[in-house]
Design a protein around this motif. Structure first.
Motif, mmCIF file in Angstrom:
data_model
loop_
_atom_site.group_PDB
_atom_site.id
_atom_site.type_symbol
_atom_site.label_atom_id
_atom_site.label_comp_id
_atom_site.label_asym_id
_atom_site.label_seq_id
_atom_site.Cartn_x
_atom_site.Cartn_y
_atom_site.Cartn_z
ATOM 1 N N TYR A 81 -5.109 -2.280 -1.893
ATOM 2 C CA TYR A 81 -3.905 -3.070 -1.603
ATOM 3 C C TYR A 81 -2.655 -2.203 -1.673
ATOM 4 O O TYR A 81 -1.802 -2.237 -0.778
ATOM 5 N N CYS A 82 -2.525 -1.422 -2.727
ATOM 6 C CA CYS A 82 -1.323 -0.610 -2.921
ATOM 7 C C CYS A 82 -1.208 0.499 -1.875
ATOM 8 O O CYS A 82 -0.101 0.922 -1.543
ATOM 9 N N ILE A 83 -2.336 0.966 -1.357
ATOM 10 C CA ILE A 83 -2.303 1.994 -0.324
ATOM 11 C C ILE A 83 -1.861 1.399 1.012
ATOM 12 O O ILE A 83 -1.039 1.975 1.739
ATOM 13 N N CYS A 84 -2.386 0.229 1.342
ATOM 14 C CA CYS A 84 -2.186 -0.333 2.676
ATOM 15 C C CYS A 84 -0.871 -1.099 2.821
ATOM 16 O O CYS A 84 -0.259 -1.078 3.884
ATOM 17 N N PHE A 85 -0.421 -1.771 1.782
ATOM 18 C CA PHE A 85 0.739 -2.652 1.900
ATOM 19 C C PHE A 85 1.964 -1.942 2.461
ATOM 20 O O PHE A 85 2.602 -2.428 3.393
ATOM 21 N N PRO A 86 2.379 -0.775 1.930
ATOM 22 C CA PRO A 86 3.585 -0.127 2.476
ATOM 23 C C PRO A 86 3.411 0.343 3.908
ATOM 24 O O PRO A 86 4.382 0.437 4.658
ATOM 25 N N PHE A 135 -7.562 -3.316 0.971
ATOM 26 C CA PHE A 135 -6.850 -2.711 2.089
ATOM 27 C C PHE A 135 -6.507 -3.775 3.131
ATOM 28 O O PHE A 135 -5.393 -3.806 3.674
ATOM 29 N N CYS A 136 -7.447 -4.671 3.410
ATOM 30 C CA CYS A 136 -7.207 -5.756 4.373
ATOM 31 C C CYS A 136 -6.124 -6.706 3.881
ATOM 32 O O CYS A 136 -5.268 -7.153 4.660
ATOM 33 N N ALA A 137 -6.155 -7.029 2.602
ATOM 34 C CA ALA A 137 -5.115 -7.903 2.043
ATOM 35 C C ALA A 137 -3.744 -7.241 2.137
ATOM 36 O O ALA A 137 -2.739 -7.899 2.415
#
Length: 492
Positions: A81-86, A135-137
């Motif tokens: 999540y922390c990798i993909c969100f930004p 990552f999807c979230a």
């Protein structure tokens, strides 16, 4: 004549999107109790590193996951999540948020369905599956917000709070649904059910929702005109971020105080989401059905209490004839951070182990901070609220990684004994308490000087349509609807 508002349908889809995201996020906390086959509570030591298997319906359940491995699994989702969100916070406008959400939702559902097979294979397969789900979230949440910016006028966002209640409702429903799955079937069915629902939702989303209102085939001319007139100019997130004065923001103490405040808030909530079923079943000695239900209780009260407080606050905020209370947000922090922190940490000095009543009450009181972070971001910088809220949200979600690995390390070394968990819960509450106290001392609720250092100038390609009275529409957080004092000229 009754008219279906397409923007209401979009709101319903966003509600179920958040609902299913949080089911996929939290269901492992319940299922892992059976997946790992932890030792029975009547054994002398609560050692989770065992080699134990059993046969259910002709299938062998996986075993041999120790506390450290379970901690890594819990952290995997938050890492993704922390990798993909930004990344997708900026890319959703360029790629098309509707398809980003649909594809990410479909992939997340597939990964959920593959979780049992991965568990029967190897530990690292499960870790990879959970990372991809996170990552999807991280792709879905900012992209759904991008859709919202084009579909919901700022003047109606206070009334769309029910769409964001999918976060808390999904958390609450996770433990009830997983408990029912364990009672009537096997833990693997829970993953299949959650994955199937998410795949079905993703397919429906692609056919029902469009990036902007003018592309929707079923929208009425009246509703389209209304949305164009009330929303006006919409700047892309990329354009807004490119103008953000990061050097000044990173030197700002009020900004860091909001980061710390949200970090402590996320820490306490995530800690119960992750370890609530495990703690109640293996330490407090409840069966898995009762443990799941007990974990769900504070999130139900958070939903009710938070909704009441949010509507009350907005009513108070938009009634100028009511006497203003100075620093009213700091009174909310007393309820959401200080009081629950003191309640739980006080057990450090007593011969008491935190139980369901104490922990549920403490977490329920955090409802006073449900929309607090977004509101504080708006107060500090109305212009760059999107940018700083993204950073604050990422920092807050890193608590899920830290909690999982730290608790896994502690319980791996000192076992799942009651006095060990007492120190763990007291430490969680201390983080919440310290974050609240730091903001009360050094935090501010006034617009900062760096808000006026740069401005986002409109460019023809960034205009949805010729604007009327509103511009620079801002992003809405999952627990919050943005505020505005403007009133639309007409309503449907």
């Amino acid at each position: 004549m009754f008219t279906i508002r397409i923007r209401a349908i979009v709101g319903i889809m966003i509600f179920f999107g958040y609902f299913l995201i949080y089911i996929a996020r939290n269901n492992l906390s319940v299922h892992i109790v059976d997946m790992a086959q932890l030792v029975k509570r009547d054994e002398p030591e609560f050692n989770v590193t065992i080699k134990y298997s059993t046969v259910r319906s002709g299938m062998v359940d996986l075993v041999n996951w120790d506390s450290m491995k379970m901690g890594k699994l819990f952290s995997a989702y938050h890492i993704g999540y922390c990798i993909c969100f930004p990344i997708f916070h900026n890319l959703a406008d360029r790629l098309g948020p509707t398809w980003v959400v649909g594809i990410a939702g479909m992939l997340s559902g597939v990964m959920s369905c593959l979780t049992p097979a991965a568990a029967y294979s190897t530990f690292w397969m499960v870790f990879m599956v959970r990372t991809i789900e996170g990552f999807c979230a991280g792709a879905m949440q900012p992209s759904m917000v991008q859709v919202l910016r084009y579909w919901v006028p700022p003047t109606e966002r206070n009334h769309l709070i029910w769409a964001y209640s999918g976060v808390t409702m999904g958390t609450f429903a996770t433990y009830i649904m997983c408990s029912a799955v364990h009672y009537y079937s096997r833990w693997s069915v829970g993953f299949y059910l959650a994955g199937s629902l998410q795949i079905l939702w993703a397919i429906t989303w692609v056919f029902v929702v469009t990036d902007v209102p003018r592309k929707h085939p079923c929208i009425s001319e009246r509703e389209l005109t209304y949305l164009i007139n009330t929303i006006g100019t919409i700047f892309t997130i990329k354009l807004t971020n490119s103008r953000t004065p990061w050097k000044l923001i990173l030197k700002s103490i009020p900004f860091w105080m909001v980061c710390i405040l949200n970090f402590g808030y996320s820490w306490m909530i995530i800690s119960l989401c992750i370890h609530g079923p495990l703690y109640y079943s293996k330490v407090a000695r409840y069966n898995i059905y009762s443990a799941s239900a007990i974990t769900a209780v504070p999130f139900f009260f958070r939903l009710v209490l938070g909704t009441i407080l949010i509507y009350t606050f907005h009513y108070y905020k938009h009634k100028p004839q009511i006497r203003r209370i100075t620093h009213i947000r700091k009174y909310f922090i007393l309820v959401s951070h200080v009081i629950p922190g003191v309640m739980v940490t006080s057990t450090w000095m007593l011969h008491v182990i935190p139980g369901p009543v104490l922990l549920s009450t403490a977490v329920a009181l955090t409802a006073a901070g449900m929309d607090l972070t977004m509101d504080l971001c708006h107060e500090l910088t109305p212009m760059f609220m999107n940018s700083i809220n993204t950073v604050i949200k990422i920092i807050g979600n890193t608590s899920g990684v830290v909690i999982s690995l730290c608790v896994g390390s502690v319980t791996q070394k000192y076992k799942h004994l009651p006095h060990v968990w007492k120190h763990i819960w007291c430490f969680h509450a201390t983080v919440l308490l310290i974050s609240g106290c730091m903001f009360l001392i050094w935090g501010e609720t006034e617009v900062q000087h760096w808000n006026f250092t740069r401005s986002v100038r409109a460019h023809p390609k960034y205009l949805a349509k010729p604007s009327t009275t509103m511009s620079d529409i801002i992003e809405v957080d999952e627990d919050k609807s943005s505020q505005t004092n403007m009133t639309p000229e007409s309503n449907l």
